[in-house]
Design an enzyme around this catalytic site. Structure first.
Site, PDB file in Angstrom:
ATOM      1  N   THR A 102       0.827  -1.209   0.000  1.00  0.00           N
ATOM      2  CA  THR A 102       0.000   0.000   0.000  1.00  0.00           C
ATOM      3  C   THR A 102       0.862   1.260   0.000  1.00  0.00           C
ATOM      4  OG1 THR A 102      -0.098   0.271   2.403  1.00  0.00           O
ATOM      5  CG2 THR A 102      -1.670  -1.263   1.408  1.00  0.00           C
ATOM      6  N   CYS A 103       0.214   2.416  -0.209  1.00  0.00           N
ATOM      7  CA  CYS A 103       0.922   3.701  -0.235  1.00  0.00           C
ATOM      8  C   CYS A 103       1.228   4.222   1.162  1.00  0.00           C
ATOM      9  CB  CYS A 103       0.074   4.755  -0.933  1.00  0.00           C
ATOM     10  SG  CYS A 103      -0.361   4.316  -2.596  1.00  0.00           S
ATOM     11  N   ASP A 104       0.708   3.553   2.177  1.00  0.00           N
ATOM     12  CA  ASP A 104       0.838   4.064   3.540  1.00  0.00           C
ATOM     13  C   ASP A 104       2.259   3.879   4.066  1.00  0.00           C
ATOM     14  OD1 ASP A 104       0.639   4.364   6.437  1.00  0.00           O
ATOM     15  OD2 ASP A 104      -1.521   4.309   6.103  1.00  0.00           O
ATOM     16  N   GLY A 105       2.833   4.961   4.595  1.00  0.00           N
ATOM     17  CA  GLY A 105       4.196   4.912   5.115  1.00  0.00           C
ATOM     18  C   GLY A 105       4.355   3.966   6.301  1.00  0.00           C
ATOM     19  N   ASN A 125      -6.739   0.740   0.096  1.00  0.00           N
ATOM     20  CA  ASN A 125      -5.983   1.005  -1.144  1.00  0.00           C
ATOM     21  C   ASN A 125      -6.467   0.107  -2.300  1.00  0.00           C
ATOM     22  OD1 ASN A 125      -2.426   1.963  -1.008  1.00  0.00           O
ATOM     23  ND2 ASN A 125      -4.228   3.126  -1.465  1.00  0.00           N
TER      24      ASN A 125
END
Ligand SMILES: *Cc1c(COP(=O)(O)O)cnc(C)c1O
Length: 376
Positions: free
Chosen positions: A323-326, A366
């Site tokens: 996913t794009c989540d840090g 996402n």
């Protein structure tokens, strides 16, 4: 790792990420516990993996169940366990959920506070209730902290209060923390239970039951002591505290029962670098923290990872989810090494992922589907 799951994956090539669980291993784990601790009844902690196939296998083998919600209670009943084999083992329950369980015939309930006892007295009159005490969780890779349990003096007072309210002050429970590798923590906890029994004896109460919870560890990256080591500590402490007046004893294994049975197959989405200077590679898998690997939080649980290039030269990696989540990074600090030959499209295997994965998976974060799971 189990040959059966690898064989299944090779033959069927299901879309990844997918968890494949070998039900024979679940049955083996149950039988091992029965053999090593024959005097302690097994109440499987359903939250570890509530798949109907697992509940059915365990119900057929004679297991009982530790449930924490009406949903889990219904799942156990559907699997064929009668209500006498179900413990409603969470210390915070809505009164209407207690009433629902009682209506279904459940008669065993946990508590750790007076307010919960009041609810139980109302909604489950005459039921068997057991008080959870606090105990040290040091040595656990996934500690359960101080969320549930009370101190020993309060536990004794609450058991007396339970009797006044018309409930049966049935027993004492504890949980030493999950993936607990220090076997002596069970002995510490059982000694604490013994103290509560001594206090209660003065009030004329002899509880009938001791519930030693779950927490038994399984092998991830590092080996753990065998279950016999834990059994020895437990039986030693029981003998020391109760002698020949041994109470009924229960345990609530979750991770131990299903963890080793599962292998997670995941595709490598990308292997990349952030600079020309660094040797460190970033490996992005198609599963991450939001896809079911929530126990990598703070890098608590360190899964063993197999790749098609095992045996080849390795180098340091940071392992991340898709996913794009840090926050979706699995391992950054705990020094994972993976083969230098690893490429996009490779399938990697995360072993011992049968517990605490499927139900931790997000619904659609996402746009990724929840973790698929297969039981063979
Ligand atoms: C989660 C839980 C368990 C299972 O713990 P494991 O570490 O998976 O064995 C047992 N009892 C209670 C009350 C729990 O909340």
């Amino acid at each position: 790792m189990t040959p059966k799951t690898d064989h299944f994956f090779r033959q069927r090539r299901p879309e990844t990420p997918v968890l494949v669980v070998d039900l024979d291993i679940v049955a083996d784990s149950y039988r091992t516990l029965r053999r090593v601790l024959p005097q302690i009844e097994v109440f499987y902690a359903v939250k570890a993996n509530p798949a109907p196939a697992i509940l059915r296998v365990l119900a057929d083998l004679g297991s009982s169940f530790d449930a924490a919600s009406v949903g889990e209670i219904d799942a156990c009943l559907t699997a064929g366990a009668g209500p006498e084999r179900i413990s409603y083992g969470i210390c915070s329950k809505k009164q209407r959920d207690i009433a629902y369980a009682y209506g279904k015939g459940v008669r065993l309930f946990a508590f750790d506070s007076e307010a919960e006892l009041d609810k139980l007295a109302e909604a489950a009159p005459g039921a068997n209730v057991y008080c959870r005490i606090l105990t040290p969780n040091g040595g656990a890779d996934w500690p359960l902290s101080r969320k549930f349990g009370c101190e020993l003096d309060m536990a004794a007072d609450l058991m007396i209060r339970a009797r006044e309210l018309g409930l049966v002050p049935y027993g004492i429970s504890f949980h030493v923390g999950s993936q607990q590798t220090r076997a002596t923590q069970w002995a510490v906890a059982i000694d604490r239970v013994g103290e509560v029994f001594v206090r209660l004896a003065k009030a004329g109460i002899t509880p009938q039951m001791v519930n030693i919870g779950g927490g038994f560890p399984i092998t991830y990256r590092e080996p753990v002591p065998g279950i016999e080591v834990f059994a020895e500590q437990i039986e030693g402490a029981v003998a020391r505290n109760f002698g020949r007046k041994r109470p009924r004893m229960l345990m609530e294994p979750g991770r131990y029962m299903v963890g080793a049975a599962g292998t997670l197959y995941s595709e490598v989405v990308l292997v990349s670098r952030k600079s020309y200077a660094e040797e460190l590679r970033w490996v992005y898998l198609d599963i991450g923290k939001f896809g079911g690997l929530a126990e990598t939080m703070d890098e608590c649980i360190k899964y063993a990872i197999r790749t098609p290039h095992d045996g080849g030269e390795t180098g340091p990696v940071t392992i991340a989810g898709p996913t794009c989540d840090g926050a979706d990074i699995l391992y950054e600090k705990c020094a994972y090494q993976l083969p230098k030959g690893l490429r996009s499209g490779d399938i990697v295997m995360l072993d011992a992922t049968g517990a605490y994965t499927t139900t931790y998976s997000a619904v659609n974060f996402n746009g990724f589907l929840p973790l698929r799971d297969v039981y063979i």
